[in-house]
Scaffold this active site. Structure first.
Site, short mmCIF file in Angstrom:
data_model
loop_
_atom_site.label_atom_id
_atom_site.label_comp_id
_atom_site.label_asym_id
_atom_site.label_seq_id
_atom_site.Cartn_x
_atom_site.Cartn_y
_atom_site.Cartn_z
N ASP A 47 37.40 40.22 35.08
CA ASP A 47 36.14 40.21 34.36
C ASP A 47 35.07 40.63 35.37
O ASP A 47 35.30 40.58 36.58
CB ASP A 47 35.87 38.80 33.82
N ASP A 88 30.98 40.23 34.95
CA ASP A 88 29.83 39.33 35.07
C ASP A 88 30.28 37.89 35.29
O ASP A 88 31.03 37.33 34.48
CB ASP A 88 28.99 39.40 33.80
N ASP A 132 35.88 33.88 34.20
CA ASP A 132 34.97 32.76 34.44
C ASP A 132 34.58 32.05 33.15
O ASP A 132 33.55 31.35 33.12
CB ASP A 132 33.70 33.26 35.13
#
Length: 223
Positions: free
Chosen positions: A7, A9, A169
């Site tokens: 991922d 961001d 995240d």
């Protein structure tokens, strides 16, 4: 080939500062001033543009779904104009990417940021060529947590989709990996890091220095 898909961001980079600035640009245009706060609202920022607009409008007591649709394009434009002013990679992130590549893993990105913006950010920060694939929110007809963007990122990185691991995240990343039938590693150093253990990923990552060993333990070494 085995692949490691990231991922973007909140995982590879803290992009929250520039995202919050873009959202506040919209709020200023509405006459509300700077509604979102750097640091305090970082976790909101990393959930995307529409979430920032929703959160901000609710904060000032004027939530309106139509306003979100109207101002979302303005947010994207403002973000594109100042996409890397405050953004920085987390400590050790790029070193870990290089170490994985040296070890023979394919490395790519699967993000819910629009592909063009993700490509712009990585290019302006001088690291686009370090990733063999980039699949964004609008690359395919579906986005995470649908598993197909993850599978496509693995394929474009030269790997088999069953032999990948997703580094993320959020619950979105956890659910994407679960739907694809592959392991996930969730980072604990982002704004929502304290909540990651409850999602029960196959591994938690406290620092990027540990990532190569974690990847090998989950999907094996490259022969």
């Amino acid at each position: 080939m085995r692949t490691v898909i990231f991922d973007l961001d909140g995982t590879l980079a803290d992009t929250s500062g520039d995202l919050l600035e873009a959202a506040n640009h919209c709020f200023r245009h509405m006459g509300h001033g700077d509604v979102l706060v750097h640091g305090q609202d970082a976790a909101v920022a990393l959930r995307g543009g529409r979430m920032m607009l929703t959160h901000g409008l609710k904060r000032v007591g004027v939530y309106d779904e139509q306003a979100i649709q109207v101002y979302y394009p303005m947010l994207l434009d403002a973000y594109a104009q100042a996409i890397d002013t405050h953004t920085h990679f987390y400590p050790g992130a790029l070193d870990a990417v290089e170490a994985l590549k040296v070890a023979g893993y394919g490395v790519g990105i699967c993000t819910n940021k629009p592909e063009a913006l993700a490509d712009q950010l990585l290019t302006q920060m001088g690291v686009r060529e370090q990733f063999a694939s980039l699949v964004g929110a609008d690359t395919l007809p579906v986005r995470k947590p649908d598993p197909e963007p993850l599978r496509e990122a693995a394929r474009r990185a030269g790997g088999h989709p069953d032999l990948c691991v997703l580094i993320g995240d959020s619950d979105t990343d956890r659910n994407t990996a679960r739907a694809a039938g592959v392991p996930s590693v969730l980072v604990t150093f982002g704004p929502s890091g304290a909540d990651m253990a409850a999602l029960e990923p196959e591994a938690l990552l406290h620092h990027f220095d540990d990532l190569p060993e974690v990847v090998t333990s989950l999907i094996g070494a490259v022969a």
